[in-house]
Design a protein around this motif. Structure first.
Motif, short mmCIF file in Angstrom:
data_model
loop_
_atom_site.label_atom_id
_atom_site.label_comp_id
_atom_site.label_asym_id
_atom_site.label_seq_id
_atom_site.Cartn_x
_atom_site.Cartn_y
_atom_site.Cartn_z
N GLY A 49 -18.94 41.65 97.12
CA GLY A 49 -18.12 40.47 97.30
C GLY A 49 -18.24 39.64 96.05
N CYS A 50 -17.43 39.92 95.05
CA CYS A 50 -17.56 39.29 93.73
C CYS A 50 -16.25 38.63 93.32
CB CYS A 50 -17.97 40.32 92.69
SG CYS A 50 -19.59 41.05 92.98
N LYS A 51 -16.34 37.40 92.88
CA LYS A 51 -15.17 36.66 92.41
C LYS A 51 -14.83 37.05 90.98
CE LYS A 51 -13.60 31.86 91.89
NZ LYS A 51 -13.99 30.44 92.08
N VAL B 231 -23.56 43.00 98.66
CA VAL B 231 -23.98 42.20 97.51
C VAL B 231 -22.91 41.13 97.31
CG1 VAL B 231 -24.54 42.19 95.06
CG2 VAL B 231 -25.15 44.17 96.46
N LEU B 232 -23.29 39.86 97.55
CA LEU B 232 -22.31 38.78 97.55
C LEU B 232 -22.55 37.83 96.39
CD1 LEU B 232 -22.36 37.91 101.37
CD2 LEU B 232 -21.02 39.66 100.19
N ALA C 144 -27.27 45.91 108.57
CA ALA C 144 -26.94 45.81 107.14
C ALA C 144 -27.90 44.87 106.42
CB ALA C 144 -25.51 45.32 106.97
N ARG C 145 -28.08 45.11 105.13
CA ARG C 145 -28.85 44.21 104.27
C ARG C 145 -27.87 43.39 103.44
NH1 ARG C 145 -33.78 44.87 106.66
NH2 ARG C 145 -34.37 47.06 106.70
N VAL C 146 -28.26 42.14 103.19
CA VAL C 146 -27.39 41.24 102.43
C VAL C 146 -28.18 40.66 101.26
CG1 VAL C 146 -26.03 39.13 102.48
CG2 VAL C 146 -26.06 40.63 104.49
N VAL C 147 -27.64 40.82 100.06
CA VAL C 147 -28.26 40.29 98.85
C VAL C 147 -27.28 39.31 98.20
CG1 VAL C 147 -29.09 40.82 96.53
CG2 VAL C 147 -29.70 42.31 98.44
N ILE C 148 -27.78 38.13 97.87
CA ILE C 148 -26.97 37.12 97.19
C ILE C 148 -27.23 37.20 95.69
CG2 ILE C 148 -26.44 34.67 97.02
CD1 ILE C 148 -25.79 36.01 99.73
#
Length: 245
Positions: A12-14, A57-58, A81-85
């Motif tokens: 999730g990348c801007k 990956v956000l 799920a794993r979430v990495v900021i």
């Protein structure tokens, strides 16, 4: 770690350059990028992708209005799920908010390629990762600001101290033993159990028992939350490992 299962990785990348950079870094690893990016809606996974471990990956810049509003629903939709900021700069409040919402990692965009892959591997093993050096710097800065505020308060109103001197008997700070306070200080430094055991000259199993007791007493779920709790609740004198008077 090439023998481990492939990980379906959703970005999730801007920033398109950041996305392409991550694509290049992860191209030869077990982190297989999903063709669909993540915005704020649901991501459809085919059968083959859903059979593999899942990692999001956000980019923190994509969710300036609030990471918690994104992480919470995402973890509900994909509990395993794993979430990495991924953040451009370290923000202590932002990291705390992300972990409280259920994030598993908080990394800086300046992290080296090999280090980032190792961070992601640790996250998939169930570890919570964050930039310890930036965290300690933020703690030090916070401590100096607190000292300045206390000095100013003492000059303006010396009698106010009396209201802070008496904590309730059930205060978590008062229930910590001197050894638990020492271990809590080590957790703030990001030290693993082996290092703590060697530093305090005790068995690693003993450290684990103390950490469980600390988590129970201060009512947090993991060692990262314990370190953050200490930042918010311990005075600089108590951070040195001595027991609260």
């Amino acid at each position: 770690m090439s023998h481990l299962l492939p990980v379906t990785t959703i970005l999730g990348c801007k920033n398109s350059m950041l996305r392409e950079g991550l694509r290049h870094i992860l191209s030869s690893t077990r982190f297989k990028l999903h063709p669909e990016s993540f915005g704020r809606g649901e991501v459809r996974l085919d059968d083959s992708a859903s059979d593999h471990p899942l990692l999001f990956v956000l980019d923190a810049n994509l969710y300036l209005s609030g990471l918690a509003d994104v992480i919470g629903p995402l973890k509900l939709q994909h509990p395993q799920a794993r979430v990495v900021i991924l953040a451009d700069v370290f923000n202590l409040d932002g990291m705390k908010s992300a972990f409280q919402a259920g994030a598993d990692g908080y990394c800086l965009a300046t992290t080296g390629c090999e280090a980032l892959i190792k961070y992601l591997d640790l996250v998939m093993l169930g570890e919570v990762v964050f930039p310890s050096a930036a965290f300690l710097t933020a703690i030090s800065t916070l401590g100096m600001e607190d000292d300045a505020q206390k000095d100013a308060s003492a000059i303006r109103a010396p009698a106010v101290r009396a209201s802070h001197a008496v904590d309730g008997q059930d205060s978590p700070i008062r229930t910590l033993s001197s050894r638990e306070a020492e271990i809590l200080h080590c957790l703030m430094q990001g030290s693993p159990n082996k290092v703590i055991a060697r530093k305090l000259d005790v068995a690693e199993a003993t450290v684990k028992v103390h950490i469980k007791a600390i988590l129970r007493k201060i009512r947090v779920a993991n060692r990262t939350q314990a370190a953050m709790w200490a930042v918010n609740h311990l005075s600089p004198d108590q951070m040195d490992g001595s027991r609260a008077p």
